[in-house]
Scaffold this motif. Sequence first.
Motif, short mmCIF file in Angstrom:
data_model
loop_
_atom_site.label_atom_id
_atom_site.label_comp_id
_atom_site.label_asym_id
_atom_site.label_seq_id
_atom_site.Cartn_x
_atom_site.Cartn_y
_atom_site.Cartn_z
N ARG A 251 0.78 -1.26 -0.04
CA ARG A 251 0.01 0.12 -0.13
C ARG A 251 0.97 1.15 0.03
NH1 ARG A 251 -2.31 -3.83 3.05
NH2 ARG A 251 -4.55 -4.05 2.91
N GLY A 255 -3.09 4.22 2.06
CA GLY A 255 -3.87 3.04 2.12
C GLY A 255 -4.13 2.35 1.06
N VAL A 257 -3.66 0.34 -2.46
CA VAL A 257 -2.72 -0.80 -2.92
C VAL A 257 -2.37 -0.53 -4.21
CG1 VAL A 257 -2.94 -3.38 -3.62
CG2 VAL A 257 -4.18 -2.71 -1.88
N THR A 289 5.63 -2.28 2.51
CA THR A 289 4.72 -1.00 2.55
C THR A 289 5.41 -0.04 3.66
OG1 THR A 289 2.77 -2.21 2.29
CG2 THR A 289 2.53 -0.26 3.42
#
Length: 295
Positions: A251, A255, A257, A289
């Motif tokens: 992500r 947030g 993807v 991430t």
Amino acid sequence: MAPDSIGDAELPGAASPPTQRVVAVLELLSRHATERLSLARIVREAGLSRATAHAVLAQLTAEGWTVRDNDGCYGIGLRLLTVARRAEAAFPLRRTAVPHLRELSEQAGVPVFLAERAGNSIVVTEVVGHPSAGWIRPGRRLPLAPPVCREFVAWAPEPVQQAWLATADPAHHDRLARVLAEIRTRGYSVERLVDDSTPMLEVLAGLRDSPITAALRAQLGSVITELITIDYLPDELGPENAVVTLSAPIRDRSGAVVAAVVSCPDTRLSALALSQLGVATVSAADRITSGGSHD
């Protein structure tokens, strides 16, 4: 799989066929970066005429994009390498991801690749190991369309999910909706195939990605969908489970993807082994991430 060539004829909708021929030659040479390829091989694998290939290579070599050895064979040149290294700065996600991909591959004992979102497509950008599926290679592009790439959609806002589901085969709509919910719960998607269908699926996928009419592409898509059993729901796991790939999301700061870590066991796994590989893949994706902004 269909050969990676554009042919010497103009492609439908191609804005600049001459440019595409140059790109075809460079892509071919880059896939064999440690080799020197003969003109005959370049002609054959790039789908160009001998005269066209010779003209393209003569210009590229004169400008340093390719090199020609004493045997008349060609390879990538220092100018292309220099540009590639400069361009790496524009893709920080890949630099962040590679060490984690290697660690996951070594620990799990399976090939791993990074898939990044590019508009309405997903592009394979880094590969660690040697996946058995021939389509898994850097630069391979897949459409962000049902039933694949589910890990890119499962965490999207509800309207985005519904728009994606609306393009699916109606017969699979309900299952896909349940699968997206399951992916959110466990943290990863699983690609599985009907027994013995892998070779046929790869041939059909290659045809779908070749220059064909929209109607034929839609028909091929329907056949491919019929060969795919979409993911696993909890009550479907048995003593052995056919797992081709397993994908966990990466992500950005908001947030969303933007990429996925994809493990490629391409074998049968117990429910426990599948879960363990899933946990390891999610862990790698989470570390990537947290290791960068990925805007």
